[in-house]
Design an enzyme around this catalytic site. Structure first.
Site, PDB file in Angstrom:
ATOM      1  N   GLU A  37       0.909  -1.321   0.017  1.00  0.00           N
ATOM      2  CA  GLU A  37       0.196   0.152   0.017  1.00  0.00           C
ATOM      3  C   GLU A  37       0.794   1.114  -0.026  1.00  0.00           C
ATOM      4  OE1 GLU A  37      -2.711   0.211   3.377  1.00  0.00           O
ATOM      5  OE2 GLU A  37      -2.865  -1.910   3.412  1.00  0.00           O
ATOM      6  N   CYS A  80       3.067   8.608   1.942  1.00  0.00           N
ATOM      7  CA  CYS A  80       3.645   7.528   2.949  1.00  0.00           C
ATOM      8  C   CYS A  80       3.720   6.060   2.218  1.00  0.00           C
ATOM      9  CB  CYS A  80       2.331   7.469   3.895  1.00  0.00           C
ATOM     10  SG  CYS A  80       2.649   5.978   5.159  1.00  0.00           S
ATOM     11  N   CYS A  92       4.807  -7.012   8.447  1.00  0.00           N
ATOM     12  CA  CYS A  92       5.806  -6.592   9.514  1.00  0.00           C
ATOM     13  C   CYS A  92       5.717  -7.536  10.537  1.00  0.00           C
ATOM     14  CB  CYS A  92       5.025  -5.262  10.156  1.00  0.00           C
ATOM     15  SG  CYS A  92       6.019  -4.388  11.146  1.00  0.00           S
ATOM     16  N   CYS A 136       3.094  -4.978  16.893  1.00  0.00           N
ATOM     17  CA  CYS A 136       2.525  -3.964  17.748  1.00  0.00           C
ATOM     18  C   CYS A 136       0.979  -4.234  17.885  1.00  0.00           C
ATOM     19  CB  CYS A 136       2.620  -2.696  17.374  1.00  0.00           C
ATOM     20  SG  CYS A 136       4.370  -2.078  17.110  1.00  0.00           S
ATOM     21  N   CYS A 151      -1.898  -2.569  16.021  1.00  0.00           N
ATOM     22  CA  CYS A 151      -1.525  -2.091  14.481  1.00  0.00           C
ATOM     23  C   CYS A 151      -1.852  -3.575  13.538  1.00  0.00           C
ATOM     24  CB  CYS A 151      -0.066  -1.763  14.200  1.00  0.00           C
ATOM     25  SG  CYS A 151       0.280  -1.507  12.432  1.00  0.00           S
ATOM     26  N   GLU A 169       8.697  -2.020   9.021  1.00  0.00           N
ATOM     27  CA  GLU A 169       9.757  -1.390   9.820  1.00  0.00           C
ATOM     28  C   GLU A 169      11.000  -0.893   8.882  1.00  0.00           C
ATOM     29  OE1 GLU A 169      10.049   0.163  12.768  1.00  0.00           O
ATOM     30  OE2 GLU A 169      12.108   0.527  12.184  1.00  0.00           O
ATOM     31  N   SER A 185      10.064   6.909  10.172  1.00  0.00           N
ATOM     32  CA  SER A 185       9.583   6.444  11.182  1.00  0.00           C
ATOM     33  C   SER A 185       9.904   5.030  11.627  1.00  0.00           C
ATOM     34  CB  SER A 185       8.181   6.423  11.263  1.00  0.00           C
ATOM     35  OG  SER A 185       7.438   6.166  12.480  1.00  0.00           O
ATOM     36  N   ASN A 235      -6.672   4.934  14.803  1.00  0.00           N
ATOM     37  CA  ASN A 235      -7.591   4.516  13.760  1.00  0.00           C
ATOM     38  C   ASN A 235      -7.994   3.350  14.007  1.00  0.00           C
ATOM     39  OD1 ASN A 235      -8.580   4.682  11.342  1.00  0.00           O
ATOM     40  ND2 ASN A 235      -7.099   5.900  10.114  1.00  0.00           N
ATOM     41  N   CYS A 293      -2.392   2.428   8.014  1.00  0.00           N
ATOM     42  CA  CYS A 293      -1.493   1.205   8.480  1.00  0.00           C
ATOM     43  C   CYS A 293      -1.774  -0.295   7.912  1.00  0.00           C
ATOM     44  CB  CYS A 293      -0.887   1.268   9.691  1.00  0.00           C
ATOM     45  SG  CYS A 293      -0.529   2.953  10.190  1.00  0.00           S
TER      46      CYS A 293
HETATM   47  N1  SAH Z   1       7.220   0.542  11.948  1.00  0.00           N
HETATM   48  C1  SAH Z   1       7.248   2.015  11.666  1.00  0.00           C
HETATM   49  C2  SAH Z   1       6.799   2.841  10.567  1.00  0.00           C
HETATM   50  C3  SAH Z   1       5.431   2.117  10.365  1.00  0.00           C
HETATM   51  S1  SAH Z   1       3.978   2.315  11.478  1.00  0.00           S
HETATM   52  C4  SAH Z   1       7.100   2.423  13.219  1.00  0.00           C
HETATM   53  O1  SAH Z   1       6.661   1.671  14.010  1.00  0.00           O
HETATM   54  O2  SAH Z   1       6.928   3.776  13.346  1.00  0.00           O
HETATM   55  C5  SAH Z   1       3.814   4.133  11.166  1.00  0.00           C
HETATM   56  C6  SAH Z   1       3.086   4.679  12.529  1.00  0.00           C
HETATM   57  O3  SAH Z   1       1.713   4.271  12.447  1.00  0.00           O
HETATM   58  C7  SAH Z   1       3.603   4.150  13.672  1.00  0.00           C
HETATM   59  O4  SAH Z   1       3.671   5.204  14.689  1.00  0.00           O
HETATM   60  C8  SAH Z   1       2.475   3.249  14.139  1.00  0.00           C
HETATM   61  O5  SAH Z   1       2.737   3.115  15.724  1.00  0.00           O
HETATM   62  C9  SAH Z   1       1.204   3.967  13.800  1.00  0.00           C
HETATM   63  N2  SAH Z   1      -0.179   3.157  13.823  1.00  0.00           N
HETATM   64  C10 SAH Z   1      -0.035   1.898  13.368  1.00  0.00           C
HETATM   65  N3  SAH Z   1      -1.404   1.488  13.578  1.00  0.00           N
HETATM   66  C11 SAH Z   1      -2.278   2.773  13.843  1.00  0.00           C
HETATM   67  C12 SAH Z   1      -3.737   2.836  13.892  1.00  0.00           C
HETATM   68  N4  SAH Z   1      -4.619   1.932  13.779  1.00  0.00           N
HETATM   69  N5  SAH Z   1      -3.957   4.088  14.047  1.00  0.00           N
HETATM   70  C13 SAH Z   1      -3.124   5.055  14.175  1.00  0.00           C
HETATM   71  N6  SAH Z   1      -1.815   5.164  14.092  1.00  0.00           N
HETATM   72  C14 SAH Z   1      -1.172   3.689  13.786  1.00  0.00           C
END
Ligand code: SAH
Length: 341
Positions: free
Chosen positions: A89, A102, A109, A113, A116, A157, A188, A287, A330
């Site tokens: 995406e 983005c 990944c 988390c 996520c 990541e 990020s 989100n 994401c």
């Molecule tokens: N792996 C990297 C980059 C990808 S995630 C990182 O962790 O920074 C990019 C950002 O989106 C991160 O800050 C992540 O925590 C956030 N993110 C993931 N899922 C989300 C959601 N459902 N709502 C808002 N932010 C989210």
């Protein structure tokens, strides 16, 4: 065969030297690829026929296949198919200061988390540099726009695919390539400490953002698996070292999850943790996604959290929300697509 979009200018120069050609040919090829944006080697009209033939033998001038394009106010979401049939995406956002894309860096990944969507589908592979570069080139072409900012915050990541991502930044940034200012690029990471240290030596003015999401280990361990490998104090130390070396301000991203990390105590603890650092906090309204229990904090709790940081002299912003209608958060589009199938 290798995609030519994998190559930095320097790598292409070595290629030409290796085949007994002058290295300035690399600059010419770069101009065709990134200024004139040609679709075939044959269009590179200032390059001799025998060299063109050699390029055709050695490289692919591949592209990505567009599977889906959805849009909403100020946001476009793209799903692309890769040559091995995997999907990635990219999201384009219109801001008053320009257009930012983005980009994704991996298929899936592995960081795990808990909030996520991307992590629900485990990592299948790293993206090649070309597959990241092509997200940029294709979105510009599809929308007929100029992209002014790049955020490396899509699926994956970036520090788990370090070399390919650094090559992507190189191609974006080089004056002979896309010529995008390093300050217009933000990467990020979830906090892979050795790579934060390595990135401090990278020597470009790229912005660094850290997904922090919690002010202590107990909470961060629950939200982010990576914290078990690199606990919060190590992340903060690495960031302090990064700031000292680069003199650049960093961003801490902090998703606000209702009743989990959005309390007054968390805001105070976060203020203490970041006190005196050259940084600011970007508060992210969560989100929500259908598979994950977490809920978005109320507007009131978001504002209270914001006020506490402000009062404690921590720079803070609240991220504008984009694209919940187009599943822009994401990994949601890819994840949805895989399910429908
Ligand atoms: N792996 C990297 C980059 C990808 S995630 C990182 O962790 O920074 C990019 C950002 O989106 C991160 O800050 C992540 O925590 C956030 N993110 C993931 N899922 C989300 C959601 N459902 N709502 C808002 N932010 C989210």
């Amino acid at each position: 065969m290798k995609s030519i979009y994998n190559y930095t200018l320097e790598e292409l120069e070595s290629y030409f030297l290796n085949i007994g050609e002058k290295k300035f040919k690399a600059t010419q090829v770069f101009e065709w690829l990134y200024r004139k944006r040609v679709q075939s080697f044959d269009e590179m009209s200032n390059i001799k026929k025998d060299v063109i033939d050699r390029l055709k033998e050695d490289f692919e001038l591949n592209t990505l296949e567009l599977l889906e394009h959805k849009s909403d106010i100020d946001v476009h979401k793209f799903l692309f198919r890769l040559t091995d049939n995997e999907k990635i995406e990219a999201v384009l956002m219109n801001h008053d200061y320009g257009n930012s894309i983005c980009v994704s860096t991996q298929v899936g990944c592995n960081m795990g988390c808990s909030f996520c969507e991307s992590g629900r589908l485990k990592k299948i592979r790293n993206l090649e540099t070309s597959e990241i570069v092509l997200q940029f080139l294709l979105v510009e072409k599809l929308l007929g726009i100029k992209i002014t900012h790049v955020v490396i915050m899509g699926i994956g990541e970036p520090f788990d695919n370090y070399d390919n991502v650094m090559n992507f930044i190189d191609i974006l940034n080089t004056g002979k390539g896309i010529d995008l200012g390093a300050r217009h690029i933000t990467l990020s990471t979830c906090g892979i400490v050795p790579k934060i240290k390595e990135f401090a030596e990278f020597g470009k003015q790229v912005n660094l953002a850290i997904s922090l999401h919690a002010p202590n280990n107990t909470l961060r361990n629950k939200l982010m698996n990576i914290n078990k490998a690199y606990p919060i104090e190590q992340v903060i130390d690495a960031i302090k070292e990064y700031i000292n070396k680069t003199n650049r301000r960093v961003t801490f991203e902090y998703i606000l999850l209702k009743g989990v990390n959005d309390t007054k105590e968390c805001a105070l603890e976060l203020s203490k943790l970041l006190k005196g650092m050259n940084c600011y906090v970007n508060l992210i309204p969560y989100n929500e996604t259908s598979h994950i229990e977490y809920k978005k904090s109320s507007q009131e709790d978001i504002m209270n959290f914001y006020d506490i940081l402000k009062k404690n002299n921590i720079g803070v912003t609240i991220r504008r929300e984009f694209g919940s209608k187009v599943n822009a958060a994401c990994g949601q589009l890819r994840s949805k697509y895989e399910e429908v199938k």
